[in-house]
Enzyme design. Structure first.
Site, mmCIF file in Angstrom:
data_model
loop_
_atom_site.group_PDB
_atom_site.id
_atom_site.type_symbol
_atom_site.label_atom_id
_atom_site.label_comp_id
_atom_site.label_asym_id
_atom_site.label_seq_id
_atom_site.Cartn_x
_atom_site.Cartn_y
_atom_site.Cartn_z
ATOM 1 N N GLU A 1 42.616 38.976 40.278
ATOM 2 C CA GLU A 1 42.775 37.625 38.901
ATOM 3 C C GLU A 1 41.208 37.415 38.588
ATOM 4 O OE1 GLU A 1 46.632 36.129 39.387
ATOM 5 O OE2 GLU A 1 47.219 37.292 38.474
ATOM 6 N N LYS B 1 40.640 38.735 44.518
ATOM 7 C CA LYS B 1 41.780 37.736 45.360
ATOM 8 C C LYS B 1 42.561 39.045 45.635
ATOM 9 C CE LYS B 1 45.125 34.537 42.697
ATOM 10 N NZ LYS B 1 46.178 34.369 42.151
ATOM 11 N N ASP C 1 55.737 42.105 40.751
ATOM 12 C CA ASP C 1 56.209 42.053 41.983
ATOM 13 C C ASP C 1 57.073 42.061 42.369
ATOM 14 O OD1 ASP C 1 54.323 39.830 41.238
ATOM 15 O OD2 ASP C 1 55.006 38.120 42.797
#
Ligand code: BGC
Length: 768
Positions: free
Chosen positions: A468, A582, A327
């Protein structure tokens, strides 16, 4: 208005989300937006950056310090707490311009006595270990008020208790509470003092792990009483020196007035906003949401330390083990690179300091080089467990492969370092260990790859990409693209060092015994398989075999859900056998390598993957916004931008999975909001040393303007529906090339230039 977050009234259901929303902090600690009378039950936390602890075989997570703001009022024997007492009104405010939190509550005590209690607090940007608050109270009738204020040692822990061996003491009006962490035996010391002229007498209560002072005030109706409270938190090896630091800090703090401290703190914030504010005309809601996102990033930025980076939930608690994920590099770093390169430097240096952990992980799995932790803490060893999610149906831990297979994390770390170098032109990070990280990451990929003799190419098999929900796939397009980039930048880094820093080059190649590896990287780069757009549909398959999966639409998939908290990925996850993803995966690749793909390819893939994306991660929306801007889908770009920019304001993200609290702030989305605005709507993009601008503002924005730093120089950029202008700061030291649409200009210090642009097309027409 655009700087104030306000909430009227009190809703107990919002205590948790307000804790995130009203957070204050300074990068060294975060203090949740809770009230003075709250305890750990309301998730009060002062979360420390960079200090972690593990108890038994539970998850390792950051430390929450004892709460030095804890204060209780008791009026004529009746406790005044918003949680239990009657009140007439309550409001709370976060001023994001100077990072101060304010609360005001009017309690209704016996016999119609109205008690007006208000406080203001800030986590000092001047002294990173200091928090200050001023508390005022006034009664409408004469009464006896017991004020109990001190340090609450009963801290909120998810996998604790982390603090033990509490020692509490009072000396010369200062309360000091020390405790030791379970694993590393680090002392955490909190010192607290109050400044209260006219305070009458004081008693000390030691209550388990807490220490309080009490003072009884005979309140005169209509008279205001106030006191200032300072508390300092430090941690380290030696109890005495740590306690001394905290003590000295509060003793020194009390020598200056609260207002003086506030002013100094505000000066730091003013500077932050000068460097980073984005002004939007015509859309108040977007203006506030974007500023708020930027505020969140400032609150958690490590301004002084290069040993900590930003955890996925910032400093809003212990969720996600306080771990640093990809991130930081992929979603937050761009903001800091463009506004405060020195913070960006700290963030990338963190990867250099954790290189040994990454080496250990590579070795553990039988590879060479550096395999960075999926969830990284202080040492760089992976905090991610093999069973990272609990199945809601069986209540059993599920085997997940985030830790084992998300190899793109090493590419993300290398990307961050290279971005820093590209953006600042500063080689020092490469020389100070960045080159070593990049080479070790590239070496890891070489050692992970498979060479297919029959196909005569290198492939990346058995990996997990950003999506994921599909674990252990082959040739994830995003991963292969990033692996290729790592190899490329490793070769460029080696060459740069060889030419510009020959001694450092020789020393590094010798240290790493890298001679042959450079040839290997070259071979791998030219032979690495890169999934290409289908010649007919232009779709890039997310991974081998993705297009053979069930093509169910999102609504149908959701209708199959039996438990709202069930995990859609993993072995039995509902999405695993379908094409539902996702989060942005191929589309993220299209953003990162925007110059590599035609608009036609970007469009085809955005349209294909968008309806199939569940956005189960807060990292997803901003990427759809960015690519939507790039391909001219302004409405979509705006919608996804707003989703990203408001995530911590609405608090509508998931708060619990099973019994596990997963809420907190969302720094990646905050960074994503900035990216969507500057890299998306303003279309700013650095390409081979030239700053490109291809603006496409949302319809309701009449203009936006902001400052950026490129290669150590400052510029001010304004974009309106018809014109884009750039001003080079007069204090700059060299010229910088800019391209607006098709117009290119070299801007000398103090120069400006404006260019008319035609709406979303970005085609330039020179105006002056
Ligand atoms: C996302 C990851 C992200 C992590 C931490 C997960 O839900 O899928 O990409 O790194 O959260 O934010």
């Amino acid at each position: 208005m655009s700087w104030m977050l306000e909430e009227q009234g009190f809703n107990p259901d919002k205590i948790t989300t307000n804790g995130n929303k009203f957070i204050i902090g300074n990068g060294a600690m975060g203090y949740r937006g809770t009230l003075e009378e709250y305890t750990k039950e309301q998730l009060t936390a002062c979360t420390l950056a960079g200090l972690y602890d593990k108890v038994g075989d539970r998850w390792r997570e950051p430390i929450n310090a004892p709460n030095g703001l804890s204060t209780r009022f008791v009026c004529d024997g009746e406790p005044l707490s918003l949680l239990s007492a009657a009140y007439e009104s309550h409001d709370q405010t976060l001023n994001i311009r100077n990072a101060t939190f304010r609360r005001r509550t009017i309690f209704k005590a016996a016999e119609g006595n109205l008690i007006d209690i208000s406080s203001q607090r800030f986590v000092s940007m001047e002294h990173l270990d200091l928090i200050a608050t001023r508390i005022e109270f006034k009664c409408s009738k004469d009464c006896e008020m017991l004020v109990q204020t001190g340090i609450d040692g009963e801290v909120w822990d998810i996998n604790g208790p982390h603090l033990e061996s509490f020692v509490a003491d009072e000396r010369d009006g200062v309360l000091e509470l020390s405790a030791v962490t379970h694993e590393l035996k680090q002392t955490v010391s909190v010192a607290e003092t109050i400044v209260w002229e006219g305070m009458t007498g004081q008693g000390i209560i030691k209550d388990g792990a807490s220490i309080y002072r009490t003072s009884l005030v005979y309140c005169k109706a209509g008279t205001s009483y106030s006191f200032v409270k300072y508390f300092a938190v430090n941690f380290g090896d030696h109890r005495e020196s740590v306690a001394k630091k905290s003590l000295t800090r509060v003793l020194e703090a009390r020598l200056d007035s609260y207002e003086t401290h506030l002013l100094r703190h505000e000066t730091h914030w003013e500077r932050k906003w000068e460097l980073s504010d984005v002004r939007i005309e015509g859309d108040e809601e977007a203006q506030f949401a974007l500023r708020y996102s930027i505020y969140q990033l400032h609150v958690i930025a490590p301004t002084l330390s290069e040993k900590v980076s930003i955890p996925a939930r910032g400093l809003s608690g212990q969720v996600y083990k306080g771990a640093v994920f990809w991130d930081t590099e992929m979603f937050m770093l761009p903001f800091f690179l463009h506004s405060q390169p020195e913070v960006a430097r700290n963030l990338v240096m963190y990867r250099i300091h954790t290189l040994d952990g990454a080496r250990r992980k590579a070795e553990e799995y039988g590879y060479r080089g550096a395999y960075y932790a999926w969830e990284s803490q202080d040492t760089g060893d992976d905090a991610c467990t093999l069973f990272n999610i609990t199945d809601v149906f069986t209540n059993r831990p599920m085997r997940t492969y985030f830790r084992d297979k998300q190899i793109h994390i090493s590419a993300d770390a290398a990307h961050g370092i290279w971005q820093y170098h590209e953006f600042t032109g500063d080689d020092s990070v490469l020389v100070d260990g960045g080159a070593e990280v990049i080479l070790e990451c590239a070496r890891f990929f070489y050692s992970y790859s498979y060479y297919k003799e029959d196909k005569r190419r290198f492939e990346m098999l058995d990996v997990t990409g950003p999506d994921e929900y599909h674990e252990r796939v082959n040739n994830n397009a995003f991963t292969n693209a990033l692996v290729g980039q790592t190899l490329d930048i490793a070769l460029q880094t080696a060459e740069l060092l060889r030419v510009k820093h020959p001694e450092a080059y020789e020393a590094l190649i010798a240290k790493l015994d890298f001679g042959n590896d450079l040839d290997n990287l070259g071979k791998m780069l030219s032979g690495l398989y890169m999934p290409q757009p289908d010649p007919l549909t232009k779709i890039i398959e997310q991974f081998d075999g993705y297009s053979k999966l069930e093509d169910v639409d999102l609504a149908t998939l959701k209708s199959r859900i039996l438990n709202k908290n069930e995990y859609l990925g993993g072995g039995n996850g509902l999405a695993t056998t379908t094409r539902i993803l996702k989060q942005a995966d191929v589309v993220l690749m299209l953003h990162l390598f925007k110059g590599r793909y035609s608009r036609e390819v970007k469009k085809a893939n955005w349209e294909y993957y968008e309806p199939r994306t569940e956005h189960g991660s807060s990292l997803s929306s901003c990427i759809y916004a960015l690519v939507a801007s790039d391909i001219g889908y302004a409405d979509w770009a705006y919608e996804y931008f707003m989703r990203t920019a408001t995530i911590d304001l609405t608090g509508e993200s998931k708060q619990y999975v099973g019994t596990l609290y997963i809420g907190g702030t969302h720094p990646a989305a905050n960074g994503g909001a900035w990216m969507a605005a500057i890299l998306g709507f303003a279309g700013l993009h650095l390409d081979q040393g030239v700053v490109n601008l291809n603006p496409s503002l949302p319809g309701r924005w009449s203009s936006m303007s902001f400052a950026v730093q490129v290669r150590g120089q400052s510029f001010r950029i304004s974009v309106s529906g018809t014109e884009t202008s750039i001003l080079s700061n007069a204090g700059n030291s060299s010229a910088q090339a800019f391209r607006i649409g098709s117009e290119e200009r070299m801007l000398k210090p103090g120069d400006g230039f404006s260019c008319r642009i035609s709406g979303n097309e970005g085609g330039g027409e020179l105006a002056g």
